[in-house]
Design a protein around this motif. Structure first.
Motif, PDB file in Angstrom:
ATOM      1  N   LYS A  48       1.221  -1.512   0.078  1.00  0.00           N
ATOM      2  CA  LYS A  48       0.013   0.214  -0.421  1.00  0.00           C
ATOM      3  C   LYS A  48       0.919   1.347  -0.242  1.00  0.00           C
ATOM      4  CE  LYS A  48      -3.348   2.656   2.792  1.00  0.00           C
ATOM      5  NZ  LYS A  48      -4.417   2.270   3.887  1.00  0.00           N
ATOM      6  N   ARG A  55     -10.363  10.225   1.779  1.00  0.00           N
ATOM      7  CA  ARG A  55      -9.940  11.114   2.784  1.00  0.00           C
ATOM      8  C   ARG A  55     -11.420  11.761   3.451  1.00  0.00           C
ATOM      9  NH1 ARG A  55      -3.152  11.447   3.106  1.00  0.00           N
ATOM     10  NH2 ARG A  55      -3.491   8.910   2.752  1.00  0.00           N
ATOM     11  N   GLN A  75       3.455   3.802   5.054  1.00  0.00           N
ATOM     12  CA  GLN A  75       2.972   3.666   3.613  1.00  0.00           C
ATOM     13  C   GLN A  75       3.807   3.900   2.828  1.00  0.00           C
ATOM     14  OE1 GLN A  75      -0.580   6.325   2.708  1.00  0.00           O
ATOM     15  NE2 GLN A  75      -1.503   4.846   4.191  1.00  0.00           N
ATOM     16  N   LYS A  91      -2.120  -1.566  -3.742  1.00  0.00           N
ATOM     17  CA  LYS A  91      -3.246   0.089  -4.129  1.00  0.00           C
ATOM     18  C   LYS A  91      -2.217   1.128  -3.847  1.00  0.00           C
ATOM     19  CE  LYS A  91      -5.543   2.009  -0.446  1.00  0.00           C
ATOM     20  NZ  LYS A  91      -6.466   2.585   0.832  1.00  0.00           N
ATOM     21  N   SER A  96     -10.388   5.774  -4.451  1.00  0.00           N
ATOM     22  CA  SER A  96     -11.301   7.341  -4.903  1.00  0.00           C
ATOM     23  C   SER A  96     -10.560   7.758  -5.568  1.00  0.00           C
ATOM     24  CB  SER A  96     -11.249   7.372  -3.145  1.00  0.00           C
ATOM     25  OG  SER A  96     -10.142   8.157  -2.784  1.00  0.00           O
ATOM     26  N   TYR A 123     -15.211   1.555  -6.394  1.00  0.00           N
ATOM     27  CA  TYR A 123     -16.080   2.086  -6.535  1.00  0.00           C
ATOM     28  C   TYR A 123     -17.187   2.163  -7.363  1.00  0.00           C
ATOM     29  CZ  TYR A 123     -13.544   4.132  -2.646  1.00  0.00           C
ATOM     30  OH  TYR A 123     -12.158   3.724  -1.509  1.00  0.00           O
TER      31      TYR A 123
HETATM   32  C1  PBG Z   1      -6.964   3.550   5.551  1.00  0.00           C
HETATM   33  C2  PBG Z   1      -6.914   3.355   4.069  1.00  0.00           C
HETATM   34  C3  PBG Z   1      -7.278   4.130   3.286  1.00  0.00           C
HETATM   35  C4  PBG Z   1      -8.521   3.912   1.768  1.00  0.00           C
HETATM   36  C5  PBG Z   1      -8.456   1.951   2.356  1.00  0.00           C
HETATM   37  N1  PBG Z   1      -7.734   2.579   3.754  1.00  0.00           N
HETATM   38  C6  PBG Z   1      -6.636   6.196   3.223  1.00  0.00           C
HETATM   39  C7  PBG Z   1      -5.400   6.121   3.375  1.00  0.00           C
HETATM   40  O1  PBG Z   1      -4.802   5.096   3.662  1.00  0.00           O
HETATM   41  O2  PBG Z   1      -5.197   7.018   3.637  1.00  0.00           O
HETATM   42  C8  PBG Z   1      -7.699   4.692   0.193  1.00  0.00           C
HETATM   43  C9  PBG Z   1      -9.160   4.213   0.078  1.00  0.00           C
HETATM   44  C10 PBG Z   1      -9.176   4.931  -1.350  1.00  0.00           C
HETATM   45  O3  PBG Z   1      -8.819   6.153  -1.952  1.00  0.00           O
HETATM   46  O4  PBG Z   1     -10.361   4.969  -2.549  1.00  0.00           O
HETATM   47  N2  PBG Z   1      -8.096   3.089   6.604  1.00  0.00           N
END
Ligand code: PBG
Length: 324
Positions: free
Chosen positions: A195, A205, A221, A248, A274, A313
């Motif tokens: 990730k 967010r 990350q 991811k 997203s 999505y």
């Molecule tokens: C962390 C988490 C995130 C996403 C999924 N799990 C956000 C982050 O790491 O800041 C992002 C998913 C997306 O952008 O669709 N709980």
């Protein structure tokens, strides 16, 4: 195989030929549909940067899960946005927490759809980081216990699979141990293994109200420049007991998906995040792209790269296109 003996265009002449030699097939079976749970009743609040997506209370989540099931989507992935956040993320593992309630509600009303839960703390901490703070930075090992406790609370509520996304070292092992001790040795883990610290989480967010209140997530990350490290991260998760591994985001990391495909034989999930969704939607709204074709092309490319499972999505929209 040289021109003019071999003419690749011969097999592109008609849709029937193209159908016959098509290498990658997208199927609704591959989709996981992410949903955002909030407390209360009759709440359905649009997420502006993710058109067609909402923060929903359990009653609406049940409807959405039912609709997804009718479209043939096998699984939803739940995120929770609690009313109150605190330093210790107590909402994450509360018996009556927002996700735990939503899981119970969905599993009792729509038993035949898989409910996967995201296991992370950023939605539940007042500071918005994915773990416990110590002297201003995120402490790895004290976070592991909280993640394990959170996963167990999801399992107790009836989740079919947990998906740890906090990017703490050792999180898969800690969760596996916690689940086994609590009697959930048959509950699988889908690990967010590689990730990246990506700007493409921006719209999420807003949706999850989980922007860090200071700093960023680069200390836990991954650096977007690293590919070899993804293999090391995935190797760790496999050794710690992951059942499904994940890359991811998806689109800016198709090479990582491909490398994972070549090195590991576990099922691979890719998270079409997203920001990747929002880019397509925004360009389509401007009239700059054919939104439907862009969606199908992106999803197909993720499968072609080697992913078995696509978290997206677009799931309901793409399911409808595939059904016609
Ligand atoms: C962390 C988490 C995130 C996403 C999924 N799990 C956000 C982050 O790491 O800041 C992002 C998913 C997306 O952008 O669709 N709980």
């Amino acid at each position: 195989m040289q021109f003019p003996l071999y003419r690749p265009r011969r097999l592109r002449k008609s849709e029937n030929f193209r159908r016959m030699v098509r290498e990658t097939r997208l199927s609704v079976d591959d989709f996981v549909y992410p949903l955002f749970a909030v407390p209360g009743k009759s709440v359905k609040k649009p997420i502006h940067s993710m058109p067609g997506n909402f923060q929903m209370s359990a009653d609406y989540l049940v409807q959405e899960a039912k609709a997804a099931k009718e479209l043939g989507i096998p699984a939803v992935l739940l995120f929770g946005i609690p009313d109150k956040k605190d330093e210790l993320a107590t909402g994450a593992f509360a018996k009556d927490g927002v996700v735990q309630r939503a899981v119970r509600e969905i599993k009792s009303r729509v038993p035949d759809i898989l409910v996967i839960t995201d296991v992370c703390l950023c939605e539940y901490t007042s500071h918005g980081h994915c773990g416990m703070l110590e002297k201003g930075s995120v402490d790895n090992d004290s976070t592991l216990e909280v993640l394990a406790e959170t996963a167990v609370s999801h399992a107790k509520a009836g989740a079919d699979m947990v998906a740890p996304s906090a990017m703490m070292d050792g999180q898969v092992g800690a969760i596996r141990e916690g689940l086994d001790e609590a009697g959930f040795d048959d509950l699988p883990i889908m690990a967010y293994s590689a990730k990246y610290a990506s700007c493409f989480y921006g719209p999420f967010r807003e949706a999850a109200e989980s922007t860090p209140q200071f700093g960023d997530r680069k200390a836990y990350q991954m650096d977007p420049a690293n590919g070899d490290e993804a293999i090391r991260e995935i190797t760790l998760d496999v050794e710690e007991g992951a059942d499904i591994i994940m890359v991811k985001p998806a689109l800016a990391y198709l090479d990582v998906i491909r490398r994972a495909r070549e090195e590991f034989d576990l099922p691979i999930a890719a998270y079409n995040v997203s920001g990747e969704f929002a880019m397509v939607k925004a360009a389509a709204q401007m009239g700059w792209l054919d939104g439907e074709r862009a969606m199908m092309e992106c999803l197909t490319s993720i499968r072609r790269a080697g992913a078995d499972i696509i978290i997206t999505y677009f799931a309901p929209e793409a399911a409808k296109v595939l059904a016609r």
